[in-house]
Design a protein around this motif. Structure first.
Motif, mmCIF file in Angstrom:
data_model
loop_
_atom_site.group_PDB
_atom_site.id
_atom_site.type_symbol
_atom_site.label_atom_id
_atom_site.label_comp_id
_atom_site.label_asym_id
_atom_site.label_seq_id
_atom_site.Cartn_x
_atom_site.Cartn_y
_atom_site.Cartn_z
ATOM 1 N N PHE A 296 0.843 -1.197 0.000
ATOM 2 C CA PHE A 296 0.000 0.000 0.000
ATOM 3 C C PHE A 296 0.881 1.252 0.000
ATOM 4 C CE2 PHE A 296 -2.489 3.369 1.858
ATOM 5 C CZ PHE A 296 -3.797 3.133 1.492
ATOM 6 N N ASP A 297 1.878 1.293 0.886
ATOM 7 C CA ASP A 297 2.772 2.453 0.961
ATOM 8 C C ASP A 297 3.583 2.624 -0.312
ATOM 9 O OD1 ASP A 297 1.979 3.226 3.487
ATOM 10 O OD2 ASP A 297 3.592 2.168 4.512
ATOM 11 N N ALA A 298 4.080 1.512 -0.860
ATOM 12 C CA ALA A 298 4.888 1.596 -2.083
ATOM 13 C C ALA A 298 4.066 2.174 -3.229
ATOM 14 C CB ALA A 298 5.429 0.209 -2.452
ATOM 15 N N LEU A 299 2.808 1.781 -3.329
ATOM 16 C CA LEU A 299 1.947 2.337 -4.375
ATOM 17 C C LEU A 299 1.656 3.803 -4.115
ATOM 18 C CD1 LEU A 299 -0.441 -0.713 -4.746
ATOM 19 C CD2 LEU A 299 1.056 0.182 -6.533
ATOM 20 N N ALA A 300 1.361 4.168 -2.856
ATOM 21 C CA ALA A 300 1.103 5.573 -2.541
ATOM 22 C C ALA A 300 2.299 6.446 -2.904
ATOM 23 C CB ALA A 300 0.763 5.722 -1.067
ATOM 24 N N ASN A 301 3.497 5.916 -2.708
ATOM 25 C CA ASN A 301 4.718 6.680 -2.952
ATOM 26 C C ASN A 301 5.223 6.588 -4.390
ATOM 27 O OD1 ASN A 301 5.638 7.886 -0.318
ATOM 28 N ND2 ASN A 301 5.374 5.767 0.343
ATOM 29 N N ASP A 302 4.506 5.881 -5.249
ATOM 30 C CA ASP A 302 4.916 5.696 -6.638
ATOM 31 C C ASP A 302 4.540 6.943 -7.447
ATOM 32 O OD1 ASP A 302 5.336 4.940 -9.268
ATOM 33 O OD2 ASP A 302 4.434 2.959 -9.025
ATOM 34 N N PRO A 303 5.514 7.616 -8.074
ATOM 35 C CA PRO A 303 5.189 8.805 -8.884
ATOM 36 C C PRO A 303 4.257 8.517 -10.055
ATOM 37 C CG PRO A 303 7.562 8.592 -8.543
ATOM 38 C CD PRO A 303 6.944 7.342 -8.037
ATOM 39 N N ALA A 304 4.081 7.242 -10.393
ATOM 40 C CA ALA A 304 3.102 6.899 -11.430
ATOM 41 C C ALA A 304 1.680 7.024 -10.919
ATOM 42 C CB ALA A 304 3.349 5.475 -11.933
ATOM 43 N N LEU A 305 1.513 7.098 -9.583
ATOM 44 C CA LEU A 305 0.181 7.212 -9.005
ATOM 45 C C LEU A 305 -0.064 8.589 -8.390
ATOM 46 C CD1 LEU A 305 0.448 4.042 -9.212
ATOM 47 C CD2 LEU A 305 -0.986 3.945 -7.174
ATOM 48 N N ASN A 306 0.945 9.165 -7.714
ATOM 49 C CA ASN A 306 0.722 10.385 -6.940
ATOM 50 C C ASN A 306 1.168 11.634 -7.706
ATOM 51 O OD1 ASN A 306 3.558 10.957 -6.529
ATOM 52 N ND2 ASN A 306 3.607 9.409 -4.930
ATOM 53 N N PHE A 307 0.891 12.783 -7.142
ATOM 54 C CA PHE A 307 1.480 14.022 -7.656
ATOM 55 C C PHE A 307 1.534 15.052 -6.542
ATOM 56 C CE2 PHE A 307 -2.797 15.562 -7.900
ATOM 57 C CZ PHE A 307 -2.780 16.919 -8.184
ATOM 58 N N THR A 308 2.406 16.035 -6.730
ATOM 59 C CA THR A 308 2.574 17.092 -5.730
ATOM 60 C C THR A 308 2.180 18.431 -6.336
ATOM 61 O OG1 THR A 308 4.887 17.446 -6.325
ATOM 62 C CG2 THR A 308 4.460 15.885 -4.540
ATOM 63 N N MET A 309 1.790 19.339 -5.437
ATOM 64 C CA MET A 309 1.465 20.694 -5.878
ATOM 65 C C MET A 309 2.015 21.671 -4.852
ATOM 66 S SD MET A 309 -2.580 21.145 -4.872
ATOM 67 C CE MET A 309 -3.162 19.608 -5.559
#
Length: 356
Positions: free
Chosen positions: A263-276
């Motif tokens: 779960f954490d690895a997916l949350a931290n994957d730049p293919a899934l998340n983004f920053t603003m």
């Protein structure tokens, strides 16, 4: 059905729709930014002046006393996108640079009153939160991470919608990061459905010392719940880990730890998340049931008057989704419009203008 991971439990299907987004796609879009017009800003400022002239305490502001005839219908549409669409929005352009902290607090609380009822964010009954580095460390089990300058990691808050109003930014860092818990579910379902199944079982999460009489010092709610055709997540990995300090808390098995790690690895994957970058005057709204949010660590300014400062609201919209009964363990009730927050007996809700 709530979150039950027993042998009879069938995993939900893969979930489509606007909440199942991927970060790189979202980062290229700007339909989640709503820029205020001069007329809408003038309307907010008129409501601020009326509120201050009446001497109304911030915690007592209600939508009827904070009229926004032009902006209110637009806010309703934005809230719909947050609750039933992509799960977040940024309202841009509030002129915080020309406001005092009190004026900004009145504006934020007043706008928030058109979105939902404010809920207490801690054991002190704070309806208005101040996200600042108070020089504390999360290694103290009584400290919440928003009081530090540490990275938060991806998590949900104990309310339907969290609002942040940026007053000042850090010298560097402190970006807001978002990821869809719906997308994490879909990816886990494709890759490791055996591990995903474990996250539909109750799991102990630390209350961090904010415990009402009769409550356990932790709550037991699954990371994922499937209820009335909706997937809902609740998650804070550090507090799951720290709940293990209680001898009666259910133990984290190697298999469950593997599921949390994925779960954490997916949350931290730049293919899934983004920053603003939240700019001064940006008001961000995030739906906790379909998104997780994070904040990167930051270096602050040495001058106290320049340091990073955001105001925060935990909101309970009347139009919020149904939640499974188990959420009452953390939210007090599952009734929309009156749920969420941290409620301790004898604590009077209040809205401090300064960080305390």
């Amino acid at each position: 059905m709530g979150g039950s991971g027993g042998s009879e439990f069938q995993l939900p299907p893969e979930i489509g729709g606007p909440s199942a987004w991927y970060g790189p796609d979202m980062a290229r879009r700007r339909d989640w930014v709503a820029t205020l017009s001069p007329e809408e800003i003038a309307e907010v400022e008129a409501a601020i002046r009326k509120t201050l002239a009446r001497g109304t305490d911030v915690a007592a502001i209600r939508r009827d006393g904070f009229p926004l005839p032009r902006l209110a219908p637009r806010l309703a549409g934005i809230l719909g996108d947050v609750l039933d669409g992509r799960g977040f929005a940024v309202i841009r352009g509030l002129p915080v640079e020309r406001w005092t902290v009190e004026e900004a607090a009145v504006a934020f609380f007043g706008i928030g009153s058109h979105l939902g009822s404010a809920r207490s964010q801690n054991g002190k009954g704070h309806l208005l939160g101040h996200v600042k580095d108070l020089g504390l460390s999360s290694t103290d089990p009584a400290v919440r991470i928003y009081q530090t300058r540490e990275r938060q990691t991806y998590h949900t808050d104990s309310c339907d919608v969290v609002g942040l109003l940026c007053l000042r930014t850090a010298k560097s860092g402190g970006q807001s990061a978002l990821v869809s818990s719906v997308t994490i579910h879909n990816e886990m379902r494709r890759r490791r459905p055996d591990l995903l199944r474990l996250l539909f079982q109750p799991i102990a999460t630390d209350r961090r010392g904010e415990v009402a009489p009769g409550q356990k010092p932790y709550f037991d709610i699954p990371v994922f719940s499937w209820h009335e055709g909706l997937l809902t997540a609740i998650y804070q990995r550090q507090y799951i880990e720290s709940a293990q300090r209680f001898p009666d808390a259910p133990r984290l098995t190697p298999e469950l730890t593997e599921a949390l790690d994925l779960f954490d690895a997916l949350a931290n994957d730049p293919a899934l998340n983004f920053t603003m970058d939240l700019l001064p005057g940006d008001l961000q709204l995030v739906h906790n049931h379909s998104l997780l949010h994070d904040r990167t660590g930051f270096e602050d300014w040495p001058e106290p008057g320049k340091r990073r400062h955001l105001l925060r609201l935990w909101l309970a919209p009347a139009a919020a989704r149904p939640l499974p009964a188990v959420f009452a363990e953390r939210f007090g009730t599952v009734t929309p419009g009156g749920r969420g927050g941290i409620l301790l007996p004898g604590v009077v809700p209040n809205a401090p203008i300064e960080a305390v």
